[in-house]
Design a protein around this motif. Structure first.
Motif, PDB file in Angstrom:
ATOM      1  N   ASP A 130       0.822  -1.209   0.000  1.00 12.26           N
ATOM      2  CA  ASP A 130       0.000   0.000   0.000  1.00 12.26           C
ATOM      3  C   ASP A 130       0.858   1.260   0.000  1.00 12.26           C
ATOM      4  OD1 ASP A 130      -2.429  -1.316  -0.097  1.00 12.26           O
ATOM      5  OD2 ASP A 130      -2.634  -1.439   2.081  1.00 12.26           O
ATOM      6  N   ALA A 131       1.930   1.247   0.802  1.00 13.79           N
ATOM      7  CA  ALA A 131       2.813   2.416   0.842  1.00 13.79           C
ATOM      8  C   ALA A 131       3.498   2.623  -0.499  1.00 13.79           C
ATOM      9  CB  ALA A 131       3.859   2.238   1.945  1.00 13.79           C
ATOM     10  N   ALA A 132       3.907   1.530  -1.146  1.00 12.98           N
ATOM     11  CA  ALA A 132       4.550   1.641  -2.454  1.00 12.98           C
ATOM     12  C   ALA A 132       3.581   2.214  -3.483  1.00 12.98           C
ATOM     13  CB  ALA A 132       5.053   0.269  -2.901  1.00 12.98           C
ATOM     14  N   ALA A 133       2.321   1.791  -3.403  1.00 14.26           N
ATOM     15  CA  ALA A 133       1.305   2.319  -4.329  1.00 14.26           C
ATOM     16  C   ALA A 133       1.117   3.815  -4.117  1.00 14.26           C
ATOM     17  CB  ALA A 133      -0.011   1.578  -4.142  1.00 14.26           C
ATOM     18  N   ARG A 134       1.082   4.244  -2.867  1.00 10.63           N
ATOM     19  CA  ARG A 134       0.930   5.679  -2.596  1.00 10.63           C
ATOM     20  C   ARG A 134       2.134   6.464  -3.114  1.00 10.63           C
ATOM     21  NH1 ARG A 134      -0.967   3.665   2.426  1.00 10.63           N
ATOM     22  NH2 ARG A 134       1.053   4.121   3.402  1.00 10.63           N
ATOM     23  N   ASN A 135       3.320   5.918  -2.920  1.00 10.01           N
ATOM     24  CA  ASN A 135       4.535   6.628  -3.321  1.00 10.01           C
ATOM     25  C   ASN A 135       4.628   6.813  -4.830  1.00 10.01           C
ATOM     26  OD1 ASN A 135       5.445   6.916  -0.705  1.00 10.01           O
ATOM     27  ND2 ASN A 135       6.686   5.058  -0.738  1.00 10.01           N
ATOM     28  N   VAL A 136       4.199   5.821  -5.602  1.00  8.86           N
ATOM     29  CA  VAL A 136       4.346   5.915  -7.050  1.00  8.86           C
ATOM     30  C   VAL A 136       3.384   6.941  -7.644  1.00  8.86           C
ATOM     31  CG1 VAL A 136       2.691   4.150  -7.834  1.00  8.86           C
ATOM     32  CG2 VAL A 136       4.848   4.461  -9.054  1.00  8.86           C
ATOM     33  N   ARG A 139       8.600  11.892  -9.889  1.00  6.56           N
ATOM     34  CA  ARG A 139       9.778  11.640  -9.074  1.00  6.56           C
ATOM     35  C   ARG A 139      10.379  10.262  -9.336  1.00  6.56           C
ATOM     36  NH1 ARG A 139       7.812  13.790  -3.076  1.00  6.56           N
ATOM     37  NH2 ARG A 139       7.015  15.840  -3.759  1.00  6.56           N
ATOM     38  N   ALA A 140       9.616   9.390  -9.981  1.00  4.86           N
ATOM     39  CA  ALA A 140      10.110   8.041 -10.264  1.00  4.86           C
ATOM     40  C   ALA A 140      10.965   8.021 -11.524  1.00  4.86           C
ATOM     41  CB  ALA A 140       8.939   7.071 -10.407  1.00  4.86           C
ATOM     42  N   VAL A 141      10.518   8.705 -12.569  1.00  2.00           N
ATOM     43  CA  VAL A 141      11.258   8.787 -13.836  1.00  2.00           C
ATOM     44  C   VAL A 141      11.284  10.264 -14.227  1.00  2.00           C
ATOM     45  CG1 VAL A 141      11.390   8.040 -16.233  1.00  2.00           C
ATOM     46  CG2 VAL A 141      10.456   6.485 -14.504  1.00  2.00           C
TER      47      VAL A 141
END
Length: 339
Positions: free
Chosen positions: A207-213, A275-277
């Motif tokens: 869930d945290a990874a989904a929010r971050n992306v 922020r990811a790419v």
């Protein structure tokens, strides 16, 4: 010496217990995820196995066919449930692939399938067997490199490219992962971790990874369920994710010099808050390398363009389809001999 040996034995027992508990938890997670998200579309046989698809929209009389290719650690539901359903409602035939080793697609060729060129060959074969092509190919994130590889090596399958928040150019050296990540990515260790502590840790952080992306946007409501995100928690899929990560830098270094030779209509869509790419390191220089490429920058938008800027992306797909249709109907230049 005896005390040291006893301590080492206790430590080994503790590690063995943790790995054993992790292996049991991984089995339970794998069975539960498979039951929650069974295959939901037709398979296509290719050399070495099958590729799974999700399909929507009319098979005949469609405005155009759009092939959706998902990013890292994802599956076909991610682009289908974000942009795919919208395009189908606008009259496009939409085919989303689970990339080899993800969703319900077979890995086909082991660690070699981590290369975009290997995945591109499998998808090109599937498209040929389905009688699809040339089509508009939309690749998001990691699949930007895959869509480009498909256009470079199998141009007969590609009418136009939609590269969304694409990863396409070699990484800077200062973005090399820290030593503990490099250690975890070693094939034997990655294999062990993917079958023991990897799935329960992945479930904990999902869930945290989904929010971050999605940053700076808020994650779309129901994203984890709608995108079938938990399918990545299965050991073989976790390992495929690692193999894709390992193979990508060398693959990008090899294919990037070929981009100036592309002659396919190309649209690049990216958010300036990704922020990811980072757009300045990927989308912007890529647009300068591909002849005639058009860059669409979305102010304030992050990495998940298909989910948070669906209307804008659908409009760009429609615009590209209209351009391709006009090009087909345009009269040949004077002096041209019809084939």
């Amino acid at each position: 010496m005896f005390a040291l040996a006893a301590l080492l034995g206790l430590f080994a027992t503790l590690i063995g217990g943790v790995l054993g508990a992790g292996a049991l938890a991984s089995l339970i997670i794998t069975l539960r995820v498979a039951a929650q998200h069974p295959p939901d579309g037709p398979f296509v046989a290719v050399p070495g196995g099958r590729l799974a698809t999700l399909q929507a929209g009319p098979e005949t009389g469609a405005r155009a066919t759009v092939v959706l290719l998902h990013g890292a650690s994802s599956n076909a539901a991610d682009p289908m449930e974000s942009i795919g359903r919208r395009l189908a409602a606008e009259g496009f035939r939409v085919v989303a692939f689970d990339r080899p080793g993800f969703g319900w697609s077979d890995r086909l060729s082991g660690s070699e399938a981590g290369k975009p060129s290997v995945q591109g060959a499998a998808i090109a074969e599937a498209l040929e067997r389905m009688g699809i092509g040339p089509a508009i190919v939309l690749g998001h994130s990691w699949a930007g490199s895959l869509a480009l590889s498909l256009a470079l090596d199998h141009p007969e399958r590609v009418a136009g490219l939609m590269l969304v928040s694409p990863v396409a150019l070699p990484f800077r050296e200062d973005r090399t992962p820290p030593w503990y990540w490099r250690l975890a990515l070693k094939p034997p260790i990655a294999w062990l971790l993917s079958r023991t502590i990897g799935p329960p840790l992945g479930l904990y952080y999902l869930d945290a990874a989904a929010r971050n992306v999605f940053v700076p946007q808020t994650a779309s409501e129901g994203y984890v369920g709608r995108s079938r995100a938990t399918l990545v928690l299965r050991p073989d899929t976790l390992l495929a994710s690692v193999q894709d990560l390992i193979a990508l830098p060398a693959a990008l270094a090899a294919q990037a010099p070929r981009y100036p030779g592309l002659r396919v209509p190309t649209v690049i869509v990216a958010g300036d808050a990704d922020r990811a790419v980072t757009s300045a390191l990927q989308a912007e220089p890529l647009a300068q390398m591909i002849p005639g490429a058009r860059l669409v920058t979305l102010p304030g938008v992050g990495h998940m363009v298909p989910w948070v800027a669906t209307e804008a992306l659908a409009a760009e797909v429609s615009r590209l389809a209209d351009q391709l249709s006009a090009d087909r109907l345009a009269p040949a230049p004077a002096g041209t001999v019809a084939p």
